[in-house]
Design a protein around this motif. Sequence first.
Motif, short mmCIF file in Angstrom:
data_model
loop_
_atom_site.label_atom_id
_atom_site.label_comp_id
_atom_site.label_asym_id
_atom_site.label_seq_id
_atom_site.Cartn_x
_atom_site.Cartn_y
_atom_site.Cartn_z
N THR A 18 -2.41 -4.74 -11.21
CA THR A 18 -2.38 -6.21 -11.13
C THR A 18 -1.01 -6.76 -11.54
O THR A 18 -0.55 -7.74 -10.95
CB THR A 18 -3.49 -6.85 -11.97
OG1 THR A 18 -3.43 -6.34 -13.30
CG2 THR A 18 -4.86 -6.57 -11.38
N LYS A 19 -0.37 -6.15 -12.53
CA LYS A 19 0.98 -6.60 -12.90
C LYS A 19 1.98 -6.34 -11.76
O LYS A 19 2.98 -7.03 -11.64
CB LYS A 19 1.46 -5.90 -14.17
CG LYS A 19 0.69 -6.27 -15.40
CD LYS A 19 1.08 -7.61 -15.93
CE LYS A 19 0.38 -7.86 -17.28
NZ LYS A 19 0.61 -9.16 -17.81
N ALA A 20 1.67 -5.35 -10.92
CA ALA A 20 2.52 -5.06 -9.76
C ALA A 20 2.21 -5.98 -8.58
O ALA A 20 2.84 -5.88 -7.54
CB ALA A 20 2.34 -3.60 -9.33
N GLY A 21 1.24 -6.88 -8.76
CA GLY A 21 0.91 -7.84 -7.70
C GLY A 21 -0.10 -7.35 -6.69
O GLY A 21 -0.24 -7.93 -5.62
N ILE A 22 -0.82 -6.30 -7.01
CA ILE A 22 -1.84 -5.76 -6.09
C ILE A 22 -3.20 -6.28 -6.54
O ILE A 22 -3.65 -6.01 -7.65
CB ILE A 22 -1.81 -4.22 -6.08
CG1 ILE A 22 -0.43 -3.73 -5.69
CG2 ILE A 22 -2.90 -3.67 -5.17
CD1 ILE A 22 -0.21 -2.25 -5.90
N PHE A 23 -3.85 -7.04 -5.66
CA PHE A 23 -5.15 -7.63 -5.98
C PHE A 23 -6.12 -7.37 -4.84
O PHE A 23 -5.71 -7.13 -3.71
CB PHE A 23 -5.03 -9.16 -6.16
CG PHE A 23 -4.13 -9.56 -7.29
CD1 PHE A 23 -4.60 -9.64 -8.58
CD2 PHE A 23 -2.80 -9.85 -7.05
CE1 PHE A 23 -3.76 -10.00 -9.62
CE2 PHE A 23 -1.95 -10.22 -8.08
CZ PHE A 23 -2.44 -10.30 -9.38
N LEU A 24 -7.42 -7.47 -5.13
CA LEU A 24 -8.41 -7.42 -4.07
C LEU A 24 -8.26 -8.67 -3.22
O LEU A 24 -7.92 -9.73 -3.73
CB LEU A 24 -9.83 -7.38 -4.67
CG LEU A 24 -10.22 -6.10 -5.41
CD1 LEU A 24 -11.55 -6.30 -6.11
CD2 LEU A 24 -10.30 -4.94 -4.45
N PRO A 25 -8.53 -8.56 -1.93
CA PRO A 25 -8.48 -9.76 -1.09
C PRO A 25 -9.71 -10.63 -1.34
O PRO A 25 -10.71 -10.16 -1.87
CB PRO A 25 -8.47 -9.19 0.33
CG PRO A 25 -9.19 -7.88 0.21
CD PRO A 25 -8.84 -7.35 -1.16
N GLY A 26 -9.62 -11.87 -0.98
CA GLY A 26 -10.78 -12.75 -1.05
C GLY A 26 -10.93 -13.47 -2.37
O GLY A 26 -10.00 -13.57 -3.16
N THR A 27 -12.14 -13.97 -2.58
CA THR A 27 -12.43 -14.77 -3.77
C THR A 27 -13.43 -14.06 -4.67
O THR A 27 -14.23 -13.25 -4.23
CB THR A 27 -13.01 -16.14 -3.36
OG1 THR A 27 -14.20 -15.94 -2.61
CG2 THR A 27 -12.01 -16.93 -2.53
#
Length: 129
Positions: A18-27
Motif C-alpha cells: 500500500t505504501k508503494a501505491g498498490i491497492f485493490l480496485p473498486g470501493t
Amino acid sequence: GRTDGGICMLAVLGQITTKAGIFLPGTIDYAGTKFSDVPTGFGAFSTISTAGIAQIVAFIGFLELVVMKDSANGAAPGEFPGDFRNGALDFGWDTFSEEEKAFKRGVELNNGRAAQMGILALMVHEELG
C-alpha cells in the motif's frame, strides 16, 4: 503462537504494497470509499466503518476456527504445529529429508520473528511520526 509470524508477514507485506501505491480496485463500502482512500496502519480504523471492521474480524475468526487448522476439512492432523497443508497443498514437502524439513521450519520461524519485529517497528514509527 504458531500463526503470529505468518500474520506479521502479511501485515508487513500489506504495509509495503500500500505504501508503494498498490491497492485493490473498486470501493470498500456502499458509500463509495475507494480502497486507495483507506490509509495504512492505525488510520484505517477511522476510515472503515464499525460494520466493516466487524466483518473483517468475523472473517478472520472463521479462517482461524474452520479453515486454518492443523486438521481442517477432514484431513489428518499435521506432522507438526503450523502444518496447514490439509491434504491439499504440499509443494514437495514429503520429498524432503528430516534434516531439510527441520531447516525449512527453522527458516520459516525466523522469517516470522523478523516480520514480528518489522511490523512492530512500522507501528512505532507511525505513532512517533
